[in-house]
Each structure stands twice: as structure tokens, then as C-alpha cells.
Design a protein around this motif. Sequence first.
Motif, mmCIF file in Angstrom:
data_model
loop_
_atom_site.group_PDB
_atom_site.id
_atom_site.type_symbol
_atom_site.label_atom_id
_atom_site.label_comp_id
_atom_site.label_asym_id
_atom_site.label_seq_id
_atom_site.Cartn_x
_atom_site.Cartn_y
_atom_site.Cartn_z
ATOM 1 N N CYS A 88 0.891 -1.080 0.065
ATOM 2 C CA CYS A 88 0.208 -0.059 -0.077
ATOM 3 C C CYS A 88 0.825 1.305 0.130
ATOM 4 C CB CYS A 88 -1.090 -0.045 1.340
ATOM 5 S SG CYS A 88 -0.244 0.280 2.689
ATOM 6 N N PHE A 124 -9.116 5.859 2.431
ATOM 7 C CA PHE A 124 -7.663 5.036 2.299
ATOM 8 C C PHE A 124 -7.487 4.524 3.642
ATOM 9 C CE2 PHE A 124 -7.051 7.189 -2.002
ATOM 10 C CZ PHE A 124 -7.943 6.695 -2.581
ATOM 11 N N LEU A 137 0.017 5.016 4.295
ATOM 12 C CA LEU A 137 -0.849 3.859 4.609
ATOM 13 C C LEU A 137 -0.408 2.858 5.225
ATOM 14 C CD1 LEU A 137 -3.266 4.081 1.462
ATOM 15 C CD2 LEU A 137 -3.641 5.309 3.607
ATOM 16 N N PRO A 183 -4.825 0.999 -1.870
ATOM 17 C CA PRO A 183 -4.361 2.197 -2.735
ATOM 18 C C PRO A 183 -3.138 2.517 -2.555
ATOM 19 C CG PRO A 183 -6.697 2.398 -2.194
ATOM 20 C CD PRO A 183 -6.229 1.192 -1.211
#
Length: 204
Positions: free
Chosen positions: A15, A25, A52, A112
Motif C-alpha cells: 500500500c 484509504f 497508509l 491504494p
Amino acid sequence: MDTDKKNLKSICLFCGSSPGVDPAFRLAAAQLGTTLAYNNIRLVYGGGHVGLMGVAADACLVAGGEVVGVIPRKLMEKEVGHAGLTQMHVVETMHERKALMTQLSDGFIALPGGYGTLDELFEALTWQQLAYHLLPVGVLNVSGFFDHLVQFLDHARDQRLLRDAHRDSLIVDNDLSSLIARMQAFVPPNNEKWLDRVSKESIV
Ligand code: AMP
């Protein structure tokens, strides 16, 4: 490497090392970390505390989960390494990193991300279609982030550059529980990779 694991005890996460714009996200990264912890699934990832990646690792640790990082020395020295993980492997190269992340994992999930995430996702898929491993590869399609990528893969399949079975082997879901259940039920494709072999004479 164990190449046929149905029991997901350890998931490798790819990620973004950035948080992205959409708050969904970060929420999904945190939810993934927490869910893995509650299900006693070890989180393996790139070892950073940024973006993330950091959100997922922190959430997993806070929920009492096991988190293993695999980071190249160069990135560790740039101080992007997470200091509070259960275990951190410091390796010399990006290639070593991906090989060790695969060895430590029973499946892969992408959230993502940018080039790094896409590189890792497609390497996992490439290795799977050549049967270097037979592990499930999943994408959590948060806020439709991967919609265009999925469309592009359909285009590659329609152009007969990607087998139906290999196109279908990528598990895409917008719900984490459903994604994990589908990964647990994954049956690896056993086709050979190549389509429509042509002779050199037919090209010129
Ligand atoms: P990107 O999607 O380009 O932000 O790259 C993120 C992916 O590449 C992660 O899954 C990591 O494994 C790796 N990566 C890229 N940047 C870093 C970083 N600063 N720290 C640790 N891993 C990183």
C-alpha cells in the motif's frame, strides 16, 4: 517456499507510503490492520511508518497483532522504518525484500498506492502466473481506486495478452471480509502462461 497454502496465517500488505487524499484509504488501512489482529493473521509489509503502511501497522499493533516489516537498509537509514514492530528484517536490496515478503506470507493484499504498490502487486501476480508461488493475490478496491486498473486488465485480456484464467486470478473486492474469504477459497490457475505462440516467419 510453501507454494500451496490455503490457510491464511500471514498476509503481505502492499500500500501507499503516502496517505492519499480520500480519508477512506486511511480508514481501510486501519480496518485491515485491526481485522488481521483480531483474526490472528500476521501482517507482513514493507516496514515503513509512513503513509497508509504506517496506519495499517499501527492499527494492527494497537489491536494486539503481530507485525513483521521487511525493509531495505537504504530506506531504514532514511528513517522511514517503523520502530515499534514485532519484528523487522533489514535486507540489502529491493529484490531481497520482495522475495522475503513472499516467503513469509500466505497471500497478498494491495490497498491504494503508487508505483511501489503497483510494482509489488504485479510482481506477485507475475510470479503466480508462472507458478513461482500459488498464493492468492487480492486488491481491496477502496472508493473504486482500482476501477481503471481493472478495466485496463480487461483490455489486456481482450487483446489476448493475458489469459482469462490469469485475469481472473486477481481477486478484487470492496469488502475486506469478503476479500479474505475469497482468498481463502482461492484455487490457483494451472494454465501455462503463453497465448497464441507465433513463429518468427509469421511476424515478418
Ligand atoms: P508507493 O505505493 O509508491 O508509495 O510505495 C509503497 C510500497 O513500496 C510499499 O508497499 C512498500 O513495500 C514500498 N515502499 C515505498 N516507499 C517506502 C518507504 N518509504 N518505506 C517503506 N517501504 C516503502
